[in-house]
Write an enzyme that holds these catalytic residues in place. Structure first.
Site, short mmCIF file in Angstrom:
data_model
loop_
_atom_site.label_atom_id
_atom_site.label_comp_id
_atom_site.label_asym_id
_atom_site.label_seq_id
_atom_site.Cartn_x
_atom_site.Cartn_y
_atom_site.Cartn_z
N ILE A 1 -36.11 16.92 21.65
CA ILE A 1 -35.01 16.35 20.87
C ILE A 1 -35.55 15.55 19.68
O ILE A 1 -34.83 14.76 19.08
CB ILE A 1 -34.10 15.46 21.74
N HIS B 1 -31.26 20.79 23.90
CA HIS B 1 -30.75 19.50 24.41
C HIS B 1 -30.32 18.57 23.28
O HIS B 1 -30.15 17.37 23.51
CB HIS B 1 -31.81 18.83 25.28
#
Length: 232
Positions: A101, A117
């Protein structure tokens, strides 16, 4: 060198490549993984709660402090793994599906990245829905326009992956001639389940310090991914 030649040969012989990347890809850039000794979760009794929708909703101050202090590494730079994957886009049809991320694949110049994600640097106000720069979020969790609580657009514990992300990931897997798993134990669902949707004619490589097991034929390379990609 033998492992390098194997992957080079596989890359040379295909058009469509999917890279599935995990925390081990960003560790050389100075971003810790989650569960190893000295990782992000070290010293916390219930770290999953701190990264949960429940914490964000019930204790936004606690959530904000943890995310701000432990998750952001704005000075981190792409390493040879990120840069090589981006470079391959010049001649190949490359899709990167990442668990990370941190946005480093995008910083490296990769154009087709599926942030499975989410991405810490995509932030929005939960009250008005407006996009907010991450730099503003790191200064305050409250939106200066409406006073709403800002959050990064990442998948928290208790939340599901979006249908769009799932469908785009599956489509890429179905089209790939070559699948390369890099820097992940490949145990977290539903990310690891993507392999079930692969093109069954595709060749699969995995580069990880520890062997991974999947229900498919795989060329497993137990090695430091950074060292290998520096030689590609």
């Amino acid at each position: 060198m033998e492992n390098v030649k194997k992957i080079q040969s596989a890359i040379f012989g295909v058009d469509k490549i999917v890279f599935l990347t995990g925390a081990g890809v960003s560790v050389p850039s100075g971003i810790p993984d989650y569960r190893s000794k000295g990782g992000l979760y070290t010293g916390f009794e219930n770290p999953e709660y701190l990264l949960s929708a429940a914490c964000l909703n019930n204790e936004p101050d606690v959530f904000y402090h943890f995310v701000k202090e432990k998750m952001y590494y704005p000075k981190a730079k792409p390493n040879a793994i990120h840069l090589k994957m981006a470079e391959l886009e010049r001649d190949k049809d490359v899709t990167i599906i990442t668990q990370n991320i941190d946005g480093l694949h995008e910083k490296a110049g990769s154009k087709r990245v599926i942030d499975f994600h989410g991405n810490l640097y995509d932030c929005y106000c939960q009250k008005c829905g407006l996009h907010v720069p991450a730099t503003s979020y790191l200064k305050s969790q409250f939106h200066d326009k409406c006073g709403g609580v800002i959050r990064p657009d990442i998948v928290l514990y208790g939340e599901g992956i979006s249908n769009e992300v799932i469908s785009n990931s599956i489509l890429a897997m179905k089209k790939a001639d070559l699948i390369v798993i890099v820097g992940t134990s490949f145990k977290v669902s539903p990310f690891c389940n993507l392999i079930e949707y692969r093109n069954h004619q595709a060749t699969i490589f995995a580069v990880n310090k520890e062997a991974i097991r999947i229900a498919a034929p795989i060329h497993m390379i137990e090695a430091d991914a950074l060292q290998l990609f520096e030689k590609l």
